[in-house]
Design a protein around this motif. Structure first.
Motif, PDB file in Angstrom:
ATOM      1  N   ASN A  18     -28.879  74.696  69.278  1.00  0.00           N
ATOM      2  CA  ASN A  18     -28.591  75.551  68.119  1.00  0.00           C
ATOM      3  C   ASN A  18     -27.217  75.286  67.522  1.00  0.00           C
ATOM      4  O   ASN A  18     -26.416  76.195  67.304  1.00  0.00           O
ATOM      5  CB  ASN A  18     -28.723  77.034  68.489  1.00  0.00           C
ATOM      6  CG  ASN A  18     -30.143  77.430  68.823  1.00  0.00           C
ATOM      7  OD1 ASN A  18     -31.093  76.864  68.277  1.00  0.00           O
ATOM      8  ND2 ASN A  18     -30.306  78.384  69.712  1.00  0.00           N
ATOM      9  N   GLY A  19     -26.949  74.012  67.272  1.00  0.00           N
ATOM     10  CA  GLY A  19     -25.676  73.643  66.688  1.00  0.00           C
ATOM     11  C   GLY A  19     -25.788  72.377  65.870  1.00  0.00           C
ATOM     12  O   GLY A  19     -26.845  71.742  65.804  1.00  0.00           O
ATOM     13  N   ASN A  20     -24.687  72.008  65.250  1.00  0.00           N
ATOM     14  CA  ASN A  20     -24.623  70.810  64.423  1.00  0.00           C
ATOM     15  C   ASN A  20     -23.657  69.831  65.085  1.00  0.00           C
ATOM     16  O   ASN A  20     -22.438  69.992  64.986  1.00  0.00           O
ATOM     17  CB  ASN A  20     -24.136  71.173  63.017  1.00  0.00           C
ATOM     18  CG  ASN A  20     -24.165  69.994  62.060  1.00  0.00           C
ATOM     19  OD1 ASN A  20     -24.393  68.861  62.456  1.00  0.00           O
ATOM     20  ND2 ASN A  20     -23.927  70.271  60.785  1.00  0.00           N
ATOM     21  N   PRO A  21     -24.161  68.809  65.786  1.00  0.00           N
ATOM     22  CA  PRO A  21     -23.276  67.933  66.551  1.00  0.00           C
ATOM     23  C   PRO A  21     -22.368  67.064  65.701  1.00  0.00           C
ATOM     24  O   PRO A  21     -21.285  66.680  66.147  1.00  0.00           O
ATOM     25  CB  PRO A  21     -24.250  67.082  67.368  1.00  0.00           C
ATOM     26  CG  PRO A  21     -25.517  67.084  66.570  1.00  0.00           C
ATOM     27  CD  PRO A  21     -25.579  68.435  65.930  1.00  0.00           C
ATOM     28  N   ASN A  22     -22.803  66.741  64.472  1.00  0.00           N
ATOM     29  CA  ASN A  22     -21.998  65.863  63.607  1.00  0.00           C
ATOM     30  C   ASN A  22     -22.519  65.985  62.186  1.00  0.00           C
ATOM     31  O   ASN A  22     -23.502  65.342  61.818  1.00  0.00           O
ATOM     32  CB  ASN A  22     -22.085  64.428  64.110  1.00  0.00           C
ATOM     33  CG  ASN A  22     -21.157  63.461  63.393  1.00  0.00           C
ATOM     34  OD1 ASN A  22     -21.334  62.264  63.428  1.00  0.00           O
ATOM     35  ND2 ASN A  22     -20.138  63.982  62.721  1.00  0.00           N
ATOM     36  N   GLY A  23     -21.868  66.821  61.391  1.00  0.00           N
ATOM     37  CA  GLY A  23     -22.322  67.031  60.024  1.00  0.00           C
ATOM     38  C   GLY A  23     -22.033  65.837  59.124  1.00  0.00           C
ATOM     39  O   GLY A  23     -21.060  65.119  59.316  1.00  0.00           O
TER      40      GLY A  23
END
Length: 286
Positions: A18-23
């Protein structure tokens, strides 16, 4: 300190919940993705940033472990310190004319900044300290399976100005990956380590950073990120005893037979290891 004498390769497995590792700034900060396959991507620069941040925390600016690439750093000021240390005068955009003096300023930068002797740097600014090719390099990390980025609505309760008090709540958006397991590959060159002074202590610090770099990099945007496995291939000599791609193929990551539906945890995967060839030692660091 003596430079490392053995070539290494490594495989890092890390995941996100539930996250954005590398936008991707070119796509509204959506998680980076391979448009042809749907697999998630994390750039080498992103991983290097986390390594730098961990070293900065672990060493707290200790001599020889400063970080060159950091927020709001003025590189020319940093370069000037190398000239002052050796009582040299700089000429705009040029290295010192004497080879030994040029080596002194470049060597001073390597000796004082961990990320320069590790990753290298292009220091050809107005105050020129040369170029360094670093012994440690990483490829883009890629998710084991395609990811499905989601866009989540969020609300802002506070307002900036008094005139906005009567307005409805401000709506915002954020992007997450419900779950993704990523595999990163890296390389450590002993011949290049000799040129920068990258030592066994530096190598141990690199392994420590890869294992712990997410522990002090928490944010709402990145969700829960964790290093799961770190496999290191150590060669008997500095030139190596086997091609890197054959060693990487020994690490297989597949869905477990009893896992059904979308993967939502590391437990959905099985990691198997092959037997390394003669002259190569396989070390499991995590």
């Amino acid at each position: 300190m003596t430079a490392i004498a053995n070539r290494h390769e490594f495989v890092l497995l890390f995941d996100v919940v539930n996250g954005n590792p590398n936008g991707d700034p070119d796509a509204g900060n959506m998680p980076r993705i391979d448009p042809e396959t749907g697999h998630g991507l994390v750039t080498d620069v992103c991983i290097k940033r986390k390594i730098r941040n961990h070293v900065a925390l672990a060493k707290e600016g200790a001599e020889g472990f400063k970080i060159y690439i950091q927020e709001k750093a003025v590189l020319n000021r940093t370069h000037e310190q190398a000239y002052i240390a050796h009582d040299l005068k700089f000429e705009a955009k040029k290295l010192p004319k004497k080879v030994e003096d040029a080596l002194k300023v470049t060597g001073w930068m390597c000796a004082n900044f961990y990320d320069i002797r590790t990753f290298g740097a292009v220091m050809t600014t107005d105050i020129n300290c040369g170029q360094v090719r670093g012994p440690v390099q990483l490829a883009f990390a890629k998710s084991v399976e395609p990811i499905v980025p989601q866009e989540i609505s969020i609300t802002r309760m506070a307002v900036t100005n008094e005139k906005d008090l009567e307005k409805e709540r401000t709506m915002g958006r954020k992007h997450i990956v419900p779950y993704g397991l990523y595999v990163a590959h890296g390389f450590v060159s002993a011949p290049l380590a000799e040129k920068t002074g990258f030592s066994e202590a530096d190598l141990d610090l690199l392994w420590d950073a890869l294992v712990n770099m997410f522990e002090h990099d928490r944010s709402a945007a990145r969700g829960l990120m964790s290093s799961r496995k770190l496999f290191v291939f150590k060669h008997q000599n500095k030139l190596g005893n086997a091609p890197a791609h054959k060693l990487f193929d020994l690490v297989q990551v597949k869905r477990r037979d009893d896992s059904t539906g979308p993967a939502r945890s590391f437990k959905d995967y099985a990691v198997t290891l092959g037997q390394p060839p003669a002259g190569v030692e396989l070390l499991e660091m995590l």
